[in-house]
Design a protein around this motif. Sequence first.
Motif, short mmCIF file in Angstrom:
data_model
loop_
_atom_site.label_atom_id
_atom_site.label_comp_id
_atom_site.label_asym_id
_atom_site.label_seq_id
_atom_site.Cartn_x
_atom_site.Cartn_y
_atom_site.Cartn_z
N GLY A 1 -16.48 1.39 -2.74
CA GLY A 1 -15.25 2.15 -2.90
C GLY A 1 -15.23 3.13 -4.06
N MET A 2 -16.39 3.63 -4.46
CA MET A 2 -16.43 4.55 -5.60
C MET A 2 -15.78 5.90 -5.29
N ASN A 3 -15.49 6.09 -4.00
CA ASN A 3 -14.90 7.39 -3.62
C ASN A 3 -13.44 7.51 -4.00
N ALA A 4 -12.83 6.43 -4.46
CA ALA A 4 -11.42 6.52 -4.84
C ALA A 4 -11.24 6.57 -6.36
N LYS A 5 -12.35 6.70 -7.08
CA LYS A 5 -12.26 6.75 -8.54
C LYS A 5 -11.95 8.16 -9.02
N VAL A 6 -11.26 8.26 -10.14
CA VAL A 6 -10.98 9.56 -10.72
C VAL A 6 -12.23 10.10 -11.44
N VAL A 7 -12.89 9.23 -12.22
CA VAL A 7 -14.10 9.64 -12.93
C VAL A 7 -15.27 9.64 -11.95
N ALA B 1 0.84 -1.21 0.00
CA ALA B 1 0.00 0.00 0.00
C ALA B 1 0.87 1.26 0.00
N GLU B 2 1.99 1.20 0.69
CA GLU B 2 2.86 2.37 0.81
C GLU B 2 3.52 2.75 -0.51
N ASN B 3 3.57 1.81 -1.47
CA ASN B 3 4.22 2.10 -2.77
C ASN B 3 3.40 3.05 -3.64
N ILE B 4 2.08 3.04 -3.45
CA ILE B 4 1.23 3.78 -4.39
C ILE B 4 1.11 5.23 -3.90
N THR B 5 2.22 5.93 -3.89
CA THR B 5 2.26 7.29 -3.35
C THR B 5 1.65 8.28 -4.35
N VAL C 1 -7.78 0.09 -12.32
CA VAL C 1 -7.13 1.29 -11.80
C VAL C 1 -6.75 2.24 -12.93
N PHE C 2 -6.07 1.75 -13.97
CA PHE C 2 -5.47 2.67 -14.93
C PHE C 2 -6.44 3.18 -16.00
N LEU C 3 -7.42 2.38 -16.42
CA LEU C 3 -8.40 2.91 -17.38
C LEU C 3 -9.14 4.10 -16.77
N ASP C 4 -9.29 4.06 -15.46
CA ASP C 4 -9.93 5.17 -14.75
C ASP C 4 -8.93 6.32 -14.56
N ALA C 5 -7.79 6.01 -13.95
CA ALA C 5 -6.85 7.07 -13.55
C ALA C 5 -6.31 7.84 -14.76
N GLU C 6 -6.03 7.15 -15.85
CA GLU C 6 -5.43 7.86 -16.99
C GLU C 6 -6.44 8.80 -17.67
N GLN C 7 -7.73 8.62 -17.38
CA GLN C 7 -8.70 9.61 -17.89
C GLN C 7 -8.42 10.97 -17.26
N GLY C 8 -7.89 10.96 -16.03
CA GLY C 8 -7.49 12.21 -15.38
C GLY C 8 -6.30 12.85 -16.09
N GLU D 1 -1.78 10.70 -11.17
CA GLU D 1 -3.04 10.58 -11.90
C GLU D 1 -4.17 9.99 -11.07
N LEU D 2 -3.82 9.39 -9.92
CA LEU D 2 -4.90 8.84 -9.08
C LEU D 2 -5.70 9.97 -8.43
N GLY D 3 -5.17 11.18 -8.47
CA GLY D 3 -5.99 12.35 -8.15
C GLY D 3 -6.09 12.72 -6.67
N GLU D 4 -6.89 13.75 -6.42
CA GLU D 4 -6.99 14.31 -5.06
C GLU D 4 -7.65 13.36 -4.08
N ASN D 5 -8.59 12.55 -4.56
CA ASN D 5 -9.24 11.62 -3.64
C ASN D 5 -8.26 10.56 -3.16
N TRP D 6 -7.31 10.23 -4.03
CA TRP D 6 -6.28 9.27 -3.62
C TRP D 6 -5.33 9.92 -2.61
N GLU D 7 -5.05 11.20 -2.80
CA GLU D 7 -4.21 11.91 -1.82
C GLU D 7 -4.87 11.86 -0.45
#
Lengths: 233, 348
Positions: free
Chosen positions: B316-322, A130-134, B275-282, A140-146
């Motif tokens: 867990g939809m709260n961790a999606k980019v879209v 889990a700690e790797n996905i900084t 993970v990436f099909l979602d994240a790369e849309q960002g 690109e994982l965005g603000e919600n990931w932060e």
Amino acid sequence: MGKLVDELKQDIQYQHGMNACLNCGICTAVCPAAEVYEYSPREVMNICHTEDEEWLIDLLKSDKIWFCGQCYSCKPRCPRGNSTADVILALRRLSVRHGYFAESEKGRQQLFAKRVFGENMLKRGYTLTAENITPEHFPELGENWEYYFEHMKEMREWWDVPMDKENSAGSHRVIPEKDMDELRAIYKATGAIELMEAVEKGMEKKLGSKKEVEKYWENWLETADSRTYEMKS
Amino acid sequence: MKVTRENIIWESHQKHVPTIDEEGGKLWGCFRSCFLQSAAPYTEGIAYKILKNDLGIDLREAAGHTSCGAIGYHGDVTNIETQMVVAARNFAVAHEELGVDNLFSFCVTSFANYTEMIHLWEEEPELREYTAKTLKETTGREFWIPHVSGGRPSVVHASDVFYANRHKLAEKAKYSLKGIKAVDHIGCHYGKIFPGEAMGGVEFPQVLVGLLEAFGAEIVDYPERRHCCGMGFRQCAFPENRDYTASSTYKKLASLKEAHPDCNLILTNCPGCTVFLDAEQGTIKEVLEEEFNVSILDYAQLTGLMLGYDPFKDCGMNAKVVPVEPLLDKIGIPYDKSKTFEERRRPF
């Protein structure tokens, strides 16, 4: 025929992945990597087929073998049942064992693969933690990931996937030490430790010292871009 | 009688996965995914809830099982011998310690990895001997091979178990996908390495389409449907290579948008794609100022939504980019509208 070719032919993955290639280029036509990089799986198969030692060495020193994304899109489409993705794996391990990987920019990224995927396995029993996905390395994982990353423990409990529980089943659990010992023994007996050590040694030889290897690593952690490290030669 | 190509391929790519009404279909052992537990842990969370609570499966996992290590294998830090013995160890742990015969993994790369090792043991008897001997020497454990599908040496993927029980799940569904356009995106390692082990093969895989259809969705097709998401192991793992990932995602989504601009749902079964099909849309939005707004849901997340689980806390939809809200509105799934977008995503 040279020694490297002999060594390559010993690899079961090479044996299974390389039948008589008819050079049709279907692999390149469907390859996602060929679309974005100066890469052609057909060329890789071609060079292997020549069994020319010098061409093989040039290939092992180049970025080319590191461009493959290991998606295996090439495999079901090959009319001869070849698998370039498998041949690539055999070539990459050969490149690491002989230190040729350190000659290319993409090859030197093996230090990160070794220190992330490899060492994670030996320390935690997972290739990724889990700690790797900084957020710094995965912006690109965005603000919600932060937000998640700052509240990792609570968020995971909220989702009913608590982390780091000991002697229990579950997500991101702490694997009992006796099981970790078994895993480490397997990694040692099957040559994985040796392969990982070859990465450190190859990098040390290329960069000049262990200290430089650490600098290269620290620079990557900090900038998330190995190209910002200045190569001396 | 006219036999379509799809039917011929379907016939030759059938695999049997026991449903909960068949013998052995209620007791499963499972292997966790290190990718999911690191980058999308809630997906295993909702999969667990559905398998246990809604299908009544006795789901077992050993504390001492490890990753299959295949991210390291496709990332070139282990040998094939390592993968064989680690796979054999995980099988032995599940069989000896948990008493399970049927096994699935949550990760498609684990599924492909275990399948590859089983194939090797079948095709190369000396490798089977090597594995059994090395397993014994390093761990003291006994070599055992699972026979999950049709009595053949095999394992299956978690999405196969959902597929096998899709009609049961659809019966329990509170909501329907009627009128919703959707398409599948099969993980490359689910179908492309061993098409014979994929439900429906690699050309016409049914594992996700079957689930979508059971919930009433209208399936659409588009030219780049089978193109890889671009996860690519060392390509997505190191930020300097991730233009590969973003480009692959762009290629796919641009193709979908052109063919079906009103399709906003892609169903996945691979951690990387999820993970990436979602994240790369960002990334695409930021770099090219193009928005696709296609929700990327994994099979368990979608099933969770259909069964009435909370979109954010359970799925867990709260961790999606879209943002998922437009899709929820379209399906008619309620959520707390008194809260702001941020409040729904940030509970603390």
